[in-house]
Design an enzyme around this catalytic site. Structure first.
Site, PDB file in Angstrom:
ATOM      1  N   GLY A 254       5.553   3.210   0.098  1.00 50.11           N
ATOM      2  CA  GLY A 254       6.173   4.080  -0.918  1.00 50.11           C
ATOM      3  C   GLY A 254       5.305   4.119  -2.160  1.00 50.11           C
ATOM      4  O   GLY A 254       4.119   3.808  -2.113  1.00 50.11           O
TER       5      GLY A 254
ATOM      6  N   SER B 134       0.858  -1.190   0.000  1.00 46.72           N
ATOM      7  CA  SER B 134       0.000   0.000   0.000  1.00 46.72           C
ATOM      8  C   SER B 134       0.887   1.231   0.000  1.00 46.72           C
ATOM      9  O   SER B 134       2.117   1.128  -0.012  1.00 46.72           O
ATOM     10  CB  SER B 134      -0.889   0.003   1.240  1.00 46.72           C
ATOM     11  OG  SER B 134      -0.091   0.320   2.366  1.00 46.72           O
ATOM     12  N   LYS B 135       0.258   2.389   0.034  1.00 47.10           N
ATOM     13  CA  LYS B 135       1.000   3.651  -0.008  1.00 47.10           C
ATOM     14  C   LYS B 135       2.045   3.753   1.094  1.00 47.10           C
ATOM     15  O   LYS B 135       3.059   4.417   0.936  1.00 47.10           O
ATOM     16  CB  LYS B 135       0.031   4.828   0.104  1.00 47.10           C
ATOM     17  CG  LYS B 135      -0.802   5.016  -1.152  1.00 47.10           C
ATOM     18  CD  LYS B 135      -1.008   6.510  -1.444  1.00 47.10           C
ATOM     19  CE  LYS B 135      -1.723   6.721  -2.760  1.00 47.10           C
ATOM     20  NZ  LYS B 135      -3.185   6.545  -2.640  1.00 47.10           N
ATOM     21  N   ARG B 136       1.790   3.084   2.220  1.00 43.33           N
ATOM     22  CA  ARG B 136       2.751   3.123   3.330  1.00 43.33           C
ATOM     23  C   ARG B 136       4.127   2.631   2.876  1.00 43.33           C
ATOM     24  O   ARG B 136       5.144   2.997   3.440  1.00 43.33           O
ATOM     25  CB  ARG B 136       2.290   2.215   4.476  1.00 43.33           C
ATOM     26  CG  ARG B 136       1.203   2.793   5.343  1.00 43.33           C
ATOM     27  CD  ARG B 136       0.854   1.815   6.448  1.00 43.33           C
ATOM     28  NE  ARG B 136       0.494   0.501   5.920  1.00 43.33           N
ATOM     29  CZ  ARG B 136       1.193  -0.605   6.108  1.00 43.33           C
ATOM     30  NH1 ARG B 136       2.285  -0.582   6.820  1.00 43.33           N
ATOM     31  NH2 ARG B 136       0.780  -1.753   5.593  1.00 43.33           N
TER      32      ARG B 136
END
Ligand code: GLU
Length: 470
Positions: free
Chosen positions: A243, A239-241
């Site tokens: 990167g 996920s966006k966490r």
């Protein structure tokens, strides 16, 4: 047997995600490998979350990655009448029913269910009713089987069974007449004659419902293959966490499409221990039996390693054309193709990203020069100051600013007058000109930097050398 056909069916609610791109790639490769066709369908029934910008971004990313499709793109938003026709058919056949349960009542029941046993399901209140007024607000629900099991025969996971009693009656049509996801997917996959549905295993729980719809519509089932999700290094779903997750952001960071395609193919698929694959090799070798049971882990270092490989392999003219927008994004004028190609050739072994070329090329495009402190201290010593001074005079007097004329002037000063080996003077001159010890051939560098900047920079190099205590 109908001809093999796969599809990629993204919802245009954002950029093309790495996971989506891998799903697209597996479908693309499977179709190409088996001589079938590959279809693209934009699933934009959710009018609030779907945007044209996102559709465009997805199509751009698909093209950039080189995944050409044979059919489509189809847009579900343009097919509403088709879906309604199928709902009418199911209603007429008693396989669907109208439900006018007020949303507030359903919400209240849902909350009570959550508190009681956590199982949130429609209770079938309208299932057998025949008195629902079609002119008043209502939804249309599928009248699914309530006993027995629905089995998904998955090409990757084998048989996965679901209790029909756990599946409540799916909404096919919302009260505003908008058709729902699980229904339109099935109608489209039937009408578009999809034979293989390859998608992320986050869709596995939708599949029993979709199978029931195929049966209700009297259509043969496609083959299903649910591919494990991609995980981050911490083994949590990517996920966006973790990167950047959009294909677009990798493109902007300076990755080559060949590197990303190679990387995505290897995320959950393998062929012996081969790591490097061209698209043609992937088409030749890809198959579902190479897809692993466990999730692929996203390894950013490996992607970078692949990118460096494809930069090394890229033909010079092509590499220059890929680097140009990055150089221009810095505000530099990169119109001179020969210049760019020379630079690209020198720096390709030192760059893992296209964007890195732009930094390395800066001394050739902008006037102010930054000297690398270590190189300057080591190369621009007081001892070489007189040689640089003589070179400055000789270059100034050179009859032309060309590789030949400058070469002649250089040799006369360095070997003729000072009796030095060429290297002794070339490195200090190079550091003066571009700030580091890495550049094209020294005479070529003089030409690339240009007369005015070169003379100015040699003067500055002399000043530095004179003041250098080393
Ligand atoms: N539109 C769905 C999604 O983007 C995919 C549906 C499917 O592959 O069946 O997740």
């Amino acid at each position: 047997m109908p001809p093999l056909k796969t599809r990629f069916a993204p919802s245009p609610t954002g950029f093309l995600h790495i996971g989506g791109a891998r799903t697209a790639l597996f479908n693309y490769l499977y179709a190409r490998r088996h001589g079938g066709s590959f279809l693209l369908r934009i699933e934009d029934t959710d009018r609030e979350r779907s945007t044209e910008a996102s559709t465009k971004a997805i199509l751009d990313s698909m093209k950039w990655l080189g995944m050409d499709w044979d059919e489509g793109p189809y847009f579900q938003s343009e097919r509403t009448e088709i879906y309604r026709g199928h709902v009418d058919r199911l209603l007429a056949e008693g396989k669907a029913y109208r439900c006018d349960c007020p949303p507030e009542l359903l919400d209240a029941k849902r909350e009570a269910a959550l508190k009681a046993d956590g199982k949130v399901m429609y209770d079938g209140h309208c299932r057998e009713r025949i008195d629902v007024d079609p002119s008043k607000p209502h939804v249309v629900r599928f009248k699914g089987p309530k006993t027995g099991q629905t089995v998904v025969h998955d090409l990757l996971r084998g048989d996965v069974s679901f209790e029909n009693s756990d599946l409540d009656d799916l909404i096919l049509l919302r009260s505003d007449g908008g058709p729902m996801y699980n229904f339109v997917v099935v109608v489209d996959d039937i009408l578009m004659e999809i034979t293989h549905v390859i998608r992320g295993d986050d869709h596995l729980t939708n599949t029993p419902r979709q199978i029931q719809l195929y049966e209700a519509l009297g259509a043969p089932l496609p083959q299903f293959a649910h591919v494990p999700m991609i995980l981050g290094q911490d083994k949590k779903r990517l996920s966006k966490r973790h990167g950047a997750t959009s294909v677009e952001s990798y493109r902007e960071a300076g990755y080559l499409p060949e590197a990303l395609v190679n990387f995505l193919a290897r995320l959950g698929w393998s062929h012996g221990d081969q790591e490097i694959f061209t698209l043609a090799e992937l088409v030749e070798h890809f198959d579902l039996d190479g897809v692993g049971r466990s999730a692929g882990v996203f390894n950013a270092d490996k992607l970078l390693w692949l990118n460096a490989h494809y930069i090394k392999e890229c033909p010079r003219e092509h590499l220059a054309s890929l680097v140009r927008p990055f150089v221009e994004a810095k505000g530099y004028d990169a119109a001179d193709t020969a210049k760019l190609e020379t630079l690209v050739e020198v720096f390709r072994s030192r760059c893992k990203l296209l964007s890195e070329f732009a930094d390395k090329a800066a001394p050739y495009y902008v006037r102010p020069l930054e000297l690398q402190p270590d190189d300057a201290r080591k190369q621009l010593t007081a001892a070489v100051a007189p040689v640089l001074e003589d070179l400055l005079q000789a270059f100034r007097a050179a009859p032309a600013w060309t590789v030949e004329a400058l070469g002649e002037a250089f040799h006369a000063v360095v070997e003729g007058k000072h009796g030095l080996k060429i290297g002794k003077a070339a490195q200090p001159l190079r550091v003066s000109l571009v700030g580091t010890t890495v550049s094209p051939g020294i005479f070529e560098t003089l030409v690339l930097v240009g007369r005015d900047w070169a003379l100015e920079r040699i003067e500055r190099g002399i000043a530095y050398a004179r003041a250098n205590p080393a």
